[in-house]
Motif scaffolding. Structure first.
Motif, PDB file in Angstrom:
ATOM      1  N   ASP A  83      45.771  31.765  45.003  1.00  0.00           N
ATOM      2  CA  ASP A  83      46.289  30.741  44.093  1.00  0.00           C
ATOM      3  C   ASP A  83      45.218  30.175  43.164  1.00  0.00           C
ATOM      4  O   ASP A  83      45.481  29.255  42.383  1.00  0.00           O
ATOM      5  N   ASP A  84      44.011  30.721  43.244  1.00  0.00           N
ATOM      6  CA  ASP A  84      42.920  30.271  42.379  1.00  0.00           C
ATOM      7  C   ASP A  84      43.065  30.930  41.004  1.00  0.00           C
ATOM      8  O   ASP A  84      43.358  32.124  40.914  1.00  0.00           O
ATOM      9  N   PRO A  85      42.877  30.190  39.913  1.00  0.00           N
ATOM     10  CA  PRO A  85      42.982  30.791  38.577  1.00  0.00           C
ATOM     11  C   PRO A  85      42.044  31.976  38.369  1.00  0.00           C
ATOM     12  O   PRO A  85      42.383  32.915  37.634  1.00  0.00           O
ATOM     13  N   HIS A  86      40.868  31.939  39.011  1.00  0.00           N
ATOM     14  CA  HIS A  86      39.940  33.065  38.864  1.00  0.00           C
ATOM     15  C   HIS A  86      40.501  34.333  39.502  1.00  0.00           C
ATOM     16  O   HIS A  86      40.259  35.445  39.013  1.00  0.00           O
ATOM     17  N   TYR A  87      41.247  34.186  40.599  1.00  0.00           N
ATOM     18  CA  TYR A  87      41.906  35.342  41.221  1.00  0.00           C
ATOM     19  C   TYR A  87      42.898  35.953  40.233  1.00  0.00           C
ATOM     20  O   TYR A  87      42.933  37.175  40.030  1.00  0.00           O
ATOM     21  N   GLU A  88      43.695  35.107  39.630  1.00  0.00           N
ATOM     22  CA  GLU A  88      44.704  35.581  38.685  1.00  0.00           C
ATOM     23  C   GLU A  88      44.060  36.269  37.488  1.00  0.00           C
ATOM     24  O   GLU A  88      44.544  37.310  37.023  1.00  0.00           O
ATOM     25  N   ARG A  89      42.945  35.725  37.015  1.00  0.00           N
ATOM     26  CA  ARG A  89      42.284  36.318  35.849  1.00  0.00           C
ATOM     27  C   ARG A  89      41.601  37.630  36.215  1.00  0.00           C
ATOM     28  O   ARG A  89      41.557  38.557  35.407  1.00  0.00           O
ATOM     29  N   ALA A  90      41.060  37.713  37.445  1.00  0.00           N
ATOM     30  CA  ALA A  90      40.446  38.965  37.886  1.00  0.00           C
ATOM     31  C   ALA A  90      41.496  40.064  38.006  1.00  0.00           C
ATOM     32  O   ALA A  90      41.239  41.224  37.672  1.00  0.00           O
ATOM     33  N   ALA A  91      42.690  39.699  38.484  1.00  0.00           N
ATOM     34  CA  ALA A  91      43.781  40.674  38.557  1.00  0.00           C
ATOM     35  C   ALA A  91      44.194  41.124  37.159  1.00  0.00           C
ATOM     36  O   ALA A  91      44.429  42.322  36.915  1.00  0.00           O
ATOM     37  N   GLU A  92      44.276  40.175  36.240  1.00  0.00           N
ATOM     38  CA  GLU A  92      44.613  40.519  34.863  1.00  0.00           C
ATOM     39  C   GLU A  92      43.554  41.427  34.254  1.00  0.00           C
ATOM     40  O   GLU A  92      43.875  42.410  33.569  1.00  0.00           O
ATOM     41  N   LEU A  93      42.296  41.118  34.527  1.00  0.00           N
ATOM     42  CA  LEU A  93      41.224  41.949  33.997  1.00  0.00           C
ATOM     43  C   LEU A  93      41.303  43.359  34.578  1.00  0.00           C
ATOM     44  O   LEU A  93      41.111  44.343  33.846  1.00  0.00           O
ATOM     45  N   ALA A 194      22.256  50.445  27.593  1.00  0.00           N
ATOM     46  CA  ALA A 194      23.621  50.197  27.090  1.00  0.00           C
ATOM     47  C   ALA A 194      24.530  49.773  28.227  1.00  0.00           C
ATOM     48  O   ALA A 194      25.650  50.256  28.379  1.00  0.00           O
ATOM     49  N   PHE A 195      24.059  48.837  29.047  1.00  0.00           N
ATOM     50  CA  PHE A 195      24.785  48.405  30.239  1.00  0.00           C
ATOM     51  C   PHE A 195      25.089  46.917  30.106  1.00  0.00           C
ATOM     52  O   PHE A 195      24.238  46.071  30.365  1.00  0.00           O
ATOM     53  N   PRO A 196      26.309  46.566  29.712  1.00  0.00           N
ATOM     54  CA  PRO A 196      26.651  45.158  29.500  1.00  0.00           C
ATOM     55  C   PRO A 196      26.895  44.426  30.811  1.00  0.00           C
ATOM     56  O   PRO A 196      27.422  44.990  31.779  1.00  0.00           O
ATOM     57  N   ILE A 197      26.512  43.160  30.839  1.00  0.00           N
ATOM     58  CA  ILE A 197      26.746  42.292  31.988  1.00  0.00           C
ATOM     59  C   ILE A 197      27.453  41.049  31.470  1.00  0.00           C
ATOM     60  O   ILE A 197      26.900  40.311  30.642  1.00  0.00           O
ATOM     61  N   VAL A 198      28.665  40.815  31.936  1.00  0.00           N
ATOM     62  CA  VAL A 198      29.479  39.710  31.438  1.00  0.00           C
ATOM     63  C   VAL A 198      29.821  38.763  32.576  1.00  0.00           C
ATOM     64  O   VAL A 198      30.318  39.195  33.628  1.00  0.00           O
ATOM     65  N   LEU A 199      29.560  37.485  32.369  1.00  0.00           N
ATOM     66  CA  LEU A 199      29.931  36.447  33.327  1.00  0.00           C
ATOM     67  C   LEU A 199      31.228  35.797  32.855  1.00  0.00           C
ATOM     68  O   LEU A 199      31.329  35.380  31.702  1.00  0.00           O
ATOM     69  N   VAL A 200      32.199  35.699  33.742  1.00  0.00           N
ATOM     70  CA  VAL A 200      33.474  35.060  33.419  1.00  0.00           C
ATOM     71  C   VAL A 200      33.567  33.737  34.172  1.00  0.00           C
ATOM     72  O   VAL A 200      33.456  33.705  35.395  1.00  0.00           O
ATOM     73  N   GLY A 201      33.756  32.648  33.408  1.00  0.00           N
ATOM     74  CA  GLY A 201      33.867  31.328  34.023  1.00  0.00           C
ATOM     75  C   GLY A 201      32.736  30.405  33.589  1.00  0.00           C
ATOM     76  O   GLY A 201      31.778  30.194  34.333  1.00  0.00           O
ATOM     77  N   ASP A 234      34.920  32.893  28.686  1.00  0.00           N
ATOM     78  CA  ASP A 234      36.161  32.648  29.410  1.00  0.00           C
ATOM     79  C   ASP A 234      37.286  33.515  28.852  1.00  0.00           C
ATOM     80  O   ASP A 234      38.431  33.424  29.310  1.00  0.00           O
ATOM     81  N   ASP A 235      36.949  34.337  27.880  1.00  0.00           N
ATOM     82  CA  ASP A 235      37.934  35.093  27.119  1.00  0.00           C
ATOM     83  C   ASP A 235      37.916  36.564  27.558  1.00  0.00           C
ATOM     84  O   ASP A 235      36.924  37.269  27.341  1.00  0.00           O
ATOM     85  N   LEU A 236      38.998  37.032  28.153  1.00  0.00           N
ATOM     86  CA  LEU A 236      39.044  38.422  28.590  1.00  0.00           C
ATOM     87  C   LEU A 236      39.023  39.398  27.414  1.00  0.00           C
ATOM     88  O   LEU A 236      38.566  40.539  27.559  1.00  0.00           O
ATOM     89  N   ASP A 237      39.496  38.963  26.252  1.00  0.00           N
ATOM     90  CA  ASP A 237      39.378  39.805  25.060  1.00  0.00           C
ATOM     91  C   ASP A 237      37.907  40.066  24.748  1.00  0.00           C
ATOM     92  O   ASP A 237      37.526  41.187  24.377  1.00  0.00           O
ATOM     93  N   GLU A 238      37.072  39.049  24.906  1.00  0.00           N
ATOM     94  CA  GLU A 238      35.643  39.211  24.648  1.00  0.00           C
ATOM     95  C   GLU A 238      35.012  40.148  25.683  1.00  0.00           C
ATOM     96  O   GLU A 238      34.125  40.940  25.358  1.00  0.00           O
ATOM     97  N   VAL A 239      35.462  40.055  26.926  1.00  0.00           N
ATOM     98  CA  VAL A 239      34.965  40.965  27.956  1.00  0.00           C
ATOM     99  C   VAL A 239      35.193  42.411  27.530  1.00  0.00           C
ATOM    100  O   VAL A 239      34.272  43.240  27.548  1.00  0.00           O
ATOM    101  N   LEU A 240      36.418  42.718  27.108  1.00  0.00           N
ATOM    102  CA  LEU A 240      36.748  44.084  26.691  1.00  0.00           C
ATOM    103  C   LEU A 240      35.973  44.486  25.449  1.00  0.00           C
ATOM    104  O   LEU A 240      35.559  45.642  25.307  1.00  0.00           O
ATOM    105  N   ASN A 241      35.750  43.528  24.551  1.00  0.00           N
ATOM    106  CA  ASN A 241      35.005  43.830  23.331  1.00  0.00           C
ATOM    107  C   ASN A 241      33.546  44.147  23.643  1.00  0.00           C
ATOM    108  O   ASN A 241      32.974  45.092  23.077  1.00  0.00           O
ATOM    109  N   VAL A 242      32.928  43.373  24.532  1.00  0.00           N
ATOM    110  CA  VAL A 242      31.542  43.632  24.915  1.00  0.00           C
ATOM    111  C   VAL A 242      31.412  45.026  25.521  1.00  0.00           C
ATOM    112  O   VAL A 242      30.479  45.776  25.218  1.00  0.00           O
TER     113      VAL A 242
END
Length: 258
Positions: A83-93, A194-201, A234-242
């Protein structure tokens, strides 16, 4: 199986392909036996033979993942609840990574790992779990399609990097931080390119990122450009873009990231 069954509720431990229960269960791990040199000097005679077991873990991991194709490793806390928002976003990602052509690799446990595997699995993609022998058994979550259990952390960590085109890191504890800073070190020292590292949150990571970009840079313990090796969003679109930008750079260099 009833509650009175003596087998009910028994704690199980997986050590590679071996399952230990009941009187065979122990809380120590293979890594502990390797790294803890306190006590007798038996390790002088035993350690050379451990090389064969270590070698077998690399062979098994390489064999299982060799045909995986493009993948992204997703990290985060095993304690994150559904029920944590981060769980939901990780599933979406996880689902969005599959739609972008990636397999999803996690540590195969609960929490964020389960969420990313769930998203990938339900999107019809390849969901990978790289488990580890721990004193407190977790086991691979139900959304893992391809699972490999490791005894040694360093063998497992090699797989996370070798078979991924980047890391996405959700809020997590010491294990998550361990993977994060190892990846940063590998990129800083150009062991991987060429190895991106993205922090979400941003609420969770902002203090650490600020410490890196201010304290470490000001103390000259890292170069200013090293502070830019990680992207916070915090933007999953940015994650995919990176990830897409890094993939384009990788192809431009003619390298597969190994």
């Amino acid at each position: 199986m009833t509650d009175t069954d003596p087998r009910a509720g028994r704690t199980a431990k997986h050590s590679g392909q071996v399952v230990l229960r009941g009187s065979q269960y122990e809380t120590s791990t293979t890594d502990q036996h390797l790294l803890d040199t306190a006590g007798s000097s038996d390790w002088v005679r035993n350690d050379p033979w451990r090389v064969m077991r270590i070698q077998s873990e690399f062979v098994e991991g390489f064999g299982a993942l060799a045909d995986l194709g493009p993948a992204v490793s997703v990290f985060g806390s095993a304690r994150t609840l559904p029920d944590d928002p981060h769980y939901e976003r990780a599933a979406e990602l996880g689902a969005r990574l599959v739609h972008a052509g990636y397999a999803v690799i996690t540590g195969g446990g609960p929490g964020i790992m389960e969420a990313a595997n769930k998203g990938a699995n339900q999107a019809g993609g390849v969901s990978v779990g790289l488990g580890i022998e721990l004193p407190f058994e977790q086991g691979l979550n139900d959304y893992v399609d391809l699972g490999v259990n490791f005894r040694y952390f360093f063998a497992r960590k090699t797989m996370f990097v070798k078979y991924a085109q980047g890391f996405v890191v959700f809020p997590g504890g010491f294990g998550t931080l361990d993977e994060l800073f190892e990846a940063l070190t590998l990129v800083q020292t150009r062991k991987v390119t060429a190895f991106p590292i993205v922090l979400v949150g941003s609420d969770y990571w902002d203090g650490m990122v600020d410490w890196i970009r201010r304290t470490l840079v000001d103390a000259k313990t890292i170069a200013p450009e090293d502070a830019q090796l990680v992207t916070l969003t915090d933007d999953l679109d940015e994650v995919l873009n990176v990830l897409a930008v890094a993939e384009a750079a990788r192809r431009g260099r003619g390298t597969d990231g190994e």
